[in-house]
Design a protein around this motif. Structure first.
Motif, PDB file in Angstrom:
ATOM      1  N   LEU A 263       1.060  -0.931   0.088  1.00  0.00           N
ATOM      2  CA  LEU A 263      -0.204  -0.086   0.067  1.00  0.00           C
ATOM      3  C   LEU A 263       0.677   1.380   0.354  1.00  0.00           C
ATOM      4  O   LEU A 263       1.801   1.020   0.506  1.00  0.00           O
ATOM      5  N   GLU A 264       0.621   2.370  -0.934  1.00  0.00           N
ATOM      6  CA  GLU A 264       1.207   3.005  -0.763  1.00  0.00           C
ATOM      7  C   GLU A 264       0.314   4.603  -1.201  1.00  0.00           C
ATOM      8  O   GLU A 264      -0.906   4.319  -2.163  1.00  0.00           O
ATOM      9  N   LEU A 265       0.491   5.578  -0.576  1.00  0.00           N
ATOM     10  CA  LEU A 265      -0.471   6.864  -0.560  1.00  0.00           C
ATOM     11  C   LEU A 265      -0.334   7.844  -1.644  1.00  0.00           C
ATOM     12  O   LEU A 265      -1.063   8.067  -2.439  1.00  0.00           O
ATOM     13  N   GLY A 289      -3.782   3.991  -1.037  1.00  0.00           N
ATOM     14  CA  GLY A 289      -4.729   4.356  -0.229  1.00  0.00           C
ATOM     15  C   GLY A 289      -3.867   5.091   1.246  1.00  0.00           C
ATOM     16  O   GLY A 289      -2.114   4.900   1.353  1.00  0.00           O
ATOM     17  N   ASP A 290      -4.476   5.721   1.927  1.00  0.00           N
ATOM     18  CA  ASP A 290      -4.127   6.115   3.281  1.00  0.00           C
ATOM     19  C   ASP A 290      -3.844   5.087   4.524  1.00  0.00           C
ATOM     20  O   ASP A 290      -5.274   4.348   4.553  1.00  0.00           O
ATOM     21  N   ALA A 291      -2.423   4.739   4.820  1.00  0.00           N
ATOM     22  CA  ALA A 291      -3.002   3.794   5.313  1.00  0.00           C
ATOM     23  C   ALA A 291      -3.737   4.005   7.087  1.00  0.00           C
ATOM     24  O   ALA A 291      -3.971   3.222   8.234  1.00  0.00           O
ATOM     25  N   SER A 292      -3.881   5.021   7.483  1.00  0.00           N
ATOM     26  CA  SER A 292      -4.286   5.438   8.541  1.00  0.00           C
ATOM     27  C   SER A 292      -6.154   6.115   7.850  1.00  0.00           C
ATOM     28  O   SER A 292      -6.678   5.870   8.706  1.00  0.00           O
ATOM     29  N   LEU A 308       5.088  -1.924   8.994  1.00  0.00           N
ATOM     30  CA  LEU A 308       4.500  -0.441   8.988  1.00  0.00           C
ATOM     31  C   LEU A 308       5.086   0.524   8.678  1.00  0.00           C
ATOM     32  O   LEU A 308       6.348   0.706  10.217  1.00  0.00           O
ATOM     33  N   ASP A 309       6.476   0.689   8.118  1.00  0.00           N
ATOM     34  CA  ASP A 309       6.966   1.128   7.753  1.00  0.00           C
ATOM     35  C   ASP A 309       7.034   2.726   7.538  1.00  0.00           C
ATOM     36  O   ASP A 309       7.285   3.402   6.366  1.00  0.00           O
ATOM     37  N   ALA A 310       7.116   3.513   8.605  1.00  0.00           N
ATOM     38  CA  ALA A 310       5.694   4.464   8.854  1.00  0.00           C
ATOM     39  C   ALA A 310       6.653   5.878   8.243  1.00  0.00           C
ATOM     40  O   ALA A 310       7.743   6.722   8.637  1.00  0.00           O
TER      41      ALA A 310
HETATM   42  C1  LIG Z   1       9.957   5.687   5.271  1.00  0.00           C
HETATM   43  S1  LIG Z   1       8.751   5.591   3.193  1.00  0.00           S
HETATM   44  C2  LIG Z   1       8.924   3.318   3.640  1.00  0.00           C
HETATM   45  C3  LIG Z   1       9.970   3.352   2.833  1.00  0.00           C
HETATM   46  C4  LIG Z   1       9.606   1.766   2.313  1.00  0.00           C
HETATM   47  N1  LIG Z   1       8.857   1.183   3.007  1.00  0.00           N
HETATM   48  C5  LIG Z   1      11.130   1.573   1.508  1.00  0.00           C
HETATM   49  O1  LIG Z   1      11.623   0.045   2.581  1.00  0.00           O
HETATM   50  O2  LIG Z   1      11.390   1.047   0.470  1.00  0.00           O
HETATM   51  C6  LIG Z   1       7.575   5.713   3.477  1.00  0.00           C
HETATM   52  C7  LIG Z   1       6.260   5.802   2.959  1.00  0.00           C
HETATM   53  O3  LIG Z   1       5.265   6.224   3.336  1.00  0.00           O
HETATM   54  C8  LIG Z   1       4.243   6.705   1.896  1.00  0.00           C
HETATM   55  N2  LIG Z   1       2.842   7.220   2.878  1.00  0.00           N
HETATM   56  C9  LIG Z   1       2.579   8.762   3.380  1.00  0.00           C
HETATM   57  N3  LIG Z   1       1.979   8.949   4.543  1.00  0.00           N
HETATM   58  C10 LIG Z   1       0.909   7.639   3.924  1.00  0.00           C
HETATM   59  C11 LIG Z   1       0.036   7.435   4.245  1.00  0.00           C
HETATM   60  N4  LIG Z   1      -0.843   8.183   5.175  1.00  0.00           N
HETATM   61  N5  LIG Z   1      -0.747   6.169   3.603  1.00  0.00           N
HETATM   62  C12 LIG Z   1       0.668   5.299   2.743  1.00  0.00           C
HETATM   63  N6  LIG Z   1       1.514   5.714   2.179  1.00  0.00           N
HETATM   64  C13 LIG Z   1       2.210   6.805   3.123  1.00  0.00           C
HETATM   65  C14 LIG Z   1       4.920   7.947   2.088  1.00  0.00           C
HETATM   66  O4  LIG Z   1       4.631   8.438   0.112  1.00  0.00           O
HETATM   67  C15 LIG Z   1       6.951   7.131   1.542  1.00  0.00           C
HETATM   68  O5  LIG Z   1       6.557   6.858   0.732  1.00  0.00           O
END
Ligand SMILES: C[S@@+](CC[C@H](N)C(=O)[O-])C[C@H]1O[C@@H](n2cnc3c(N)ncnc32)[C@H](O)[C@@H]1O
Length: 425
Positions: A263-265, A289-292, A308-310
């Motif tokens: 999932l990615e915003l 989508g939005d994880a929240s 959750l790699d926030a």
């Molecule tokens: C720390 S990076 C993730 C790195 C990734 N896990 C990797 O290993 O390549 C955080 C990601 O979360 C996305 N993001 C930010 N807010 C988000 C949300 N509300 N829902 C889903 N993804 C979100 C950002 O666009 C970004 O791509």
């Protein structure tokens, strides 16, 4: 100077260094020098500016920002690189003329000649620690509060060039074989069983099997969350903040038969995941989508495991993204912490009883890390902290905090959270 002028514009917020460098695809030694100077000036910006300001009889005008950046680049080259001092001192007056600032040629000559007679430590002997360590005041203060015994060591580690670290694709080869194929300069990491450090760094296309997905570039600490995530081999796994897909690929290598949802915003960043998976010859279900706010994308089927790699302050990877020091504000931190808490609360109900959620950040701020997880554990009595951490790890209230280490992993935080009261780890 055109790169630095966009990243450190002198009139407030600038652009991301990594993004700007994409617009200057210079190859070979010219490209290497441009990247080294751009990263070096961003890393050491505060002490360089401090010393330069002391040399000026009157401040440089805002319109002379390109000249300031040229002088900072010269100081960086003199103090932090092996290039011959006479060549550096001679090069910059000509650069000032090229920048249509012939008036600055004499200034450049005088400043750099003086600097060439000093070492950085001598030049900065009178500077306060936050200046010497090249940090904004707010961040140095936060680190001193959070980590009174380690703040200076963390800051010092961020002044070094990061190591070049790889992840071996376990579906294609063993780590020992990959090290043998890489030859001189390759050594195993100690924390992640699939990590390899390579010194000096190499262009990725010179790495054996890179194009076929046998190796990926990934910091050793960043390899730990997916490595510690537990799930049944054919289980359903959610990678909740997935782009650019480094950990999605790693999850696929670890769980080749799992149902993997990424999932990615940001819509346009989904393409980065696709590209990264394609090189690994791997697939996942990609969702925007939005994880929240799972209501907008979740199909109602629970997950066996969630990563959750926030989004976070990135204060653990300032050596890789030194411009973040100058762009990030202290007021960003509560906003990020609030988003992280909302994501944790929203994703937890999607996890099956007995399942594991791994929370990770590349932050070295407690508000985003162990304080965040302690508060979550208070809100969710069903959640247990089962993070395996080495005995010598820094003690925090929950999870595992890693600090950046020279020639070692980035600053990183992770917490493994198990749902329910099962007796396991
Ligand atoms: C720390 S990076 C993730 C790195 C990734 N896990 C990797 O290993 O390549 C955080 C990601 O979360 C996305 N993001 C930010 N807010 C988000 C949300 N509300 N829902 C889903 N993804 C979100 C950002 O666009 C970004 O791509």
């Amino acid at each position: 100077m055109r790169v630095l002028d966009r990243v450190i514009p002198g009139k407030g917020d600038g652009e991301s260094l990594r993004e700007v460098l994409r617009d200057f695809p210079l190859a070979g030694s010219d490209g290497g020098l441009m990247r080294d100077i751009s990263f070096g000036v961003c890393r050491h910006l505060r002490p360089l500016n401090h010393w330069l300001n002391q040399q000026l009889s009157k401040p440089l005008k805002a319109s002379a920002q390109p000249v300031r950046l040229a002088l900072l680049a010269g100081l960086y080259e003199l103090w932090f690189t092996e290039r011959p001092a006479h060549a550096i001192v001679n090069a910059y007056p000509a650069l000032c003329r090229k920048l249509k600032a012939p008036w600055a040629a004499g200034l450049s000559n005088a400043v750099l000649r003086k600097a060439s007679q000093l070492r950085a430590e001598q030049a900065l002997a009178d500077a306060t620690p936050n200046i010497r360590l090249s940090l904004p005041d707010w961040l140095y203060k936060r680190w001193c509060q959070d980590w009174p015994d380690q703040a200076d060591t963390i800051a010092q580690a961020n002044l070094h060039t990061p190591p070049f670290t790889l992840r071996v694709n376990r579906q294609q080869q063993q780590r020992a074989g990959a090290i043998a194929a890489l030859g001189e300069g390759a050594r195993p990491g100690e924390l992640s069983p699939w990590s390899i450090y390579v010194t000096p760094a190499r262009p990725v296309f010179d790495l054996p099997g890179f194009e076929q997905g046998a190796l990926s570039v990934q910091d050793e600490a960043a390899q730990l969350p997916a490595e510690l995530l537990q799930a049944p081999p054919t289980g359903r796994i959610l990678d909740a903040c997935a782009a650019p897909g480094g950990k999605t690929g790693q999850l696929r290598e670890k769980f080749p038969n799992a149902e993997l949802v990424a999932l990615e915003l940001e819509d346009k960043r989904l393409r980065r995941i696709e590209e990264n998976l394609a090189r690994l010859n791997a697939t996942a279900t990609l969702l925007q989508g939005d994880a929240s706010q799972p209501d907008s994308w979740w199909d109602g089927k629970p997950f066996d495991a969630i990563l959750l790699d926030a989004p976070c302050s990135a204060t653990g990877i300032l050596r890789r993204q030194p411009d973040v020091k100058w762009h990030r504000k202290s007021s960003d931190i509560p906003v990020l912490a609030d988003l992280q808490a909302r994501m944790l609360d929203a994703l937890w109900p999607l996890l099956k009883p007995g399942g594991m959620l791994v929370y990770a950040t590349c932050s070295v701020l407690r508000e985003e890390n162990d304080h965040q997880i302690s508060a979550f554990l208070q809100r969710q009595p069903q959640a247990r902290d089962v993070t395996p951490r080495p005995e010598q790890a820094t003690m925090v209230d929950a999870g595992w905090q890693l600090f950046p280490q020279q020639d070692g992993p980035d600053g990183f935080y992770l917490a493994c959270l198990r749902k329910g009261a099962q007796q396991d780890t």
